[in-house]
Design an enzyme around this catalytic site. Sequence first.
Site, PDB file in Angstrom:
ATOM      1  N   ASN A  19       1.490   3.703   1.839  1.00 21.70           N
ATOM      2  CA  ASN A  19       2.185   4.189   3.036  1.00 21.70           C
ATOM      3  C   ASN A  19       3.197   3.186   3.587  1.00 21.70           C
ATOM      4  O   ASN A  19       3.872   3.465   4.567  1.00 21.70           O
ATOM      5  CB  ASN A  19       1.159   4.539   4.123  1.00 21.70           C
ATOM      6  CG  ASN A  19       0.330   3.330   4.553  1.00 21.70           C
ATOM      7  OD1 ASN A  19       0.423   2.273   3.939  1.00 21.70           O
ATOM      8  ND2 ASN A  19      -0.460   3.486   5.587  1.00 21.70           N
ATOM      9  N   LYS A  20       3.321   2.020   2.965  1.00 28.06           N
ATOM     10  CA  LYS A  20       4.200   0.987   3.520  1.00 28.06           C
ATOM     11  C   LYS A  20       5.660   1.244   3.131  1.00 28.06           C
ATOM     12  O   LYS A  20       5.957   2.169   2.395  1.00 28.06           O
ATOM     13  CB  LYS A  20       3.734  -0.400   3.066  1.00 28.06           C
ATOM     14  CG  LYS A  20       2.317  -0.762   3.543  1.00 28.06           C
ATOM     15  CD  LYS A  20       2.184  -0.712   5.060  1.00 28.06           C
ATOM     16  CE  LYS A  20       0.972  -1.411   5.639  1.00 28.06           C
ATOM     17  NZ  LYS A  20      -0.354  -1.006   5.217  1.00 28.06           N
ATOM     18  N   ILE A  21       6.565   0.391   3.619  1.00 27.74           N
ATOM     19  CA  ILE A  21       7.995   0.703   3.473  1.00 27.74           C
ATOM     20  C   ILE A  21       8.435   0.653   2.007  1.00 27.74           C
ATOM     21  O   ILE A  21       9.301   1.413   1.592  1.00 27.74           O
ATOM     22  CB  ILE A  21       8.858  -0.197   4.391  1.00 27.74           C
ATOM     23  CG1 ILE A  21      10.257   0.394   4.566  1.00 27.74           C
ATOM     24  CG2 ILE A  21       8.926  -1.638   3.879  1.00 27.74           C
ATOM     25  CD1 ILE A  21      10.952  -0.030   5.824  1.00 27.74           C
ATOM     26  N   ILE A  22       7.824  -0.225   1.217  1.00 25.02           N
ATOM     27  CA  ILE A  22       7.902  -0.106  -0.244  1.00 25.02           C
ATOM     28  C   ILE A  22       6.478  -0.221  -0.781  1.00 25.02           C
ATOM     29  O   ILE A  22       5.612  -0.809  -0.131  1.00 25.02           O
ATOM     30  CB  ILE A  22       8.835  -1.147  -0.923  1.00 25.02           C
ATOM     31  CG1 ILE A  22       8.337  -2.565  -0.693  1.00 25.02           C
ATOM     32  CG2 ILE A  22      10.280  -0.973  -0.489  1.00 25.02           C
ATOM     33  CD1 ILE A  22       9.066  -3.608  -1.554  1.00 25.02           C
ATOM     34  N   ASN A  28       0.853  -1.185   0.000  1.00 26.60           N
ATOM     35  CA  ASN A  28       0.000   0.000   0.000  1.00 26.60           C
ATOM     36  C   ASN A  28       0.900   1.251   0.000  1.00 26.60           C
ATOM     37  O   ASN A  28       2.073   1.168   0.338  1.00 26.60           O
ATOM     38  CB  ASN A  28      -0.893  -0.049   1.249  1.00 26.60           C
ATOM     39  CG  ASN A  28      -1.974   1.010   1.213  1.00 26.60           C
ATOM     40  OD1 ASN A  28      -2.436   1.406   0.150  1.00 26.60           O
ATOM     41  ND2 ASN A  28      -2.363   1.487   2.380  1.00 26.60           N
TER      42      ASN A  28
END
Length: 382
Positions: A195-198, A193
């Site tokens: 907002n995730k780290i990738i 998603n």
Amino acid sequence: MGVTVARRPRIYLSPPHLSGEEEKYVREALSTNWVAPLGPHVDAFEREFAITVGSPYALAVSSGTAGLHLALIEAGVGPGDEVLVSTLTFAASVNPICYLGARPVFVDSEPLSWNMDPDLLQEELDKRAREGRLPKAVIVVHLYGQSADLDPIAAACANYEIPLIEDAAEALGSTYKGRSPGTVGLAGVYSFNGNKIITTSGGGMLVSASEVLVQHARKLATQARDPAPHYEHSEIGYNYRMSNILAGIGRAQLRVLHDRVQARRRNFEYYRRALADLAGLSFQPEAPWGQHTRWLTCVLIEPDEFGVDRETVRQALELENIESRPVWKPMHMQPVFRDCPRVRGEVAESLFRHGLCLPSGSNLTESDLCRVVDAIRRCARR
Ligand SMILES: *Cc1c(COP(=O)(O)O)cnc(C)c1O
């Protein structure tokens, strides 16, 4: 007509951070006309991701939520079953339980990692075993970039042969005793998603050491087509696959995962050093069993010592055009899950009451970090 005040640019909690290589992969998909279906980027992304986390098999899906839904189906969860799940999490960990007509049972956190308390889980399983009402599955969530204490959790489940599903949506790049969380249970799920780290803009990955499980999940995710030249179906399927274009973005993102982890850990170090002297402010601990990615830097604010409460700090940051968020509101406190059973919950409630997630993007600049720190320091003992 009010007076226009020049606002400084907004600092987001965790915005996407492109590497610059995404375009190359996307262009390749477009120029080969491989925008659909599936395609070579999807296969390569699955292969490369499996190697990154150290899992034999991986399935790229349209979201982390879809991955959890498939994992629960593969665990055999159905109508009337119960599934134990961490209470301190995002609703997406729990909603797929309800899609299947099963009921979530919420388990409290321990204070060291903020994740599921293994002792509580063990006690609850022992009690339920005595009463003959074991749950059909357990979902452990790895919050904010840090693994839960997986060994005792996996042992408690194994003892009663209960499938363990890992929601590692927030924990890509972290470790547990050298392994990737998500690869210990029957199946693990990651999210891409925004907002995730990738990110792939939206998407997810299901991993498992079971080839049969991943093959069957792949079939379900592709409308459950049986092998036949015509359309033949013997079970209910879903449209849960990732597109070849998004998989191209994912491949470029995966290559910079290590840099993204380092950048987020540097954010945390900056905050820690710059805020260390403030009474009543503490950070989410890094548990001794592995590396925290600091996907989000989270602090606890004790109003008696700090001077103001969590919500006052959040609003002060908002006035400075800085986005921050309270720690997850526990699922047992959510109106929609009001009637679901739970195993304690005080630790999670306290983390919610005092916890704040600070801007943590891997593309934050030092001057961004400085703005956040200044705004927090102005709140202290004011
Ligand atoms: C983001 C997230 C999910 C859902 O992932 P999507 O890809 O957005 O569907 C599930 N669980 C947790 C803990 C998450 O943070």
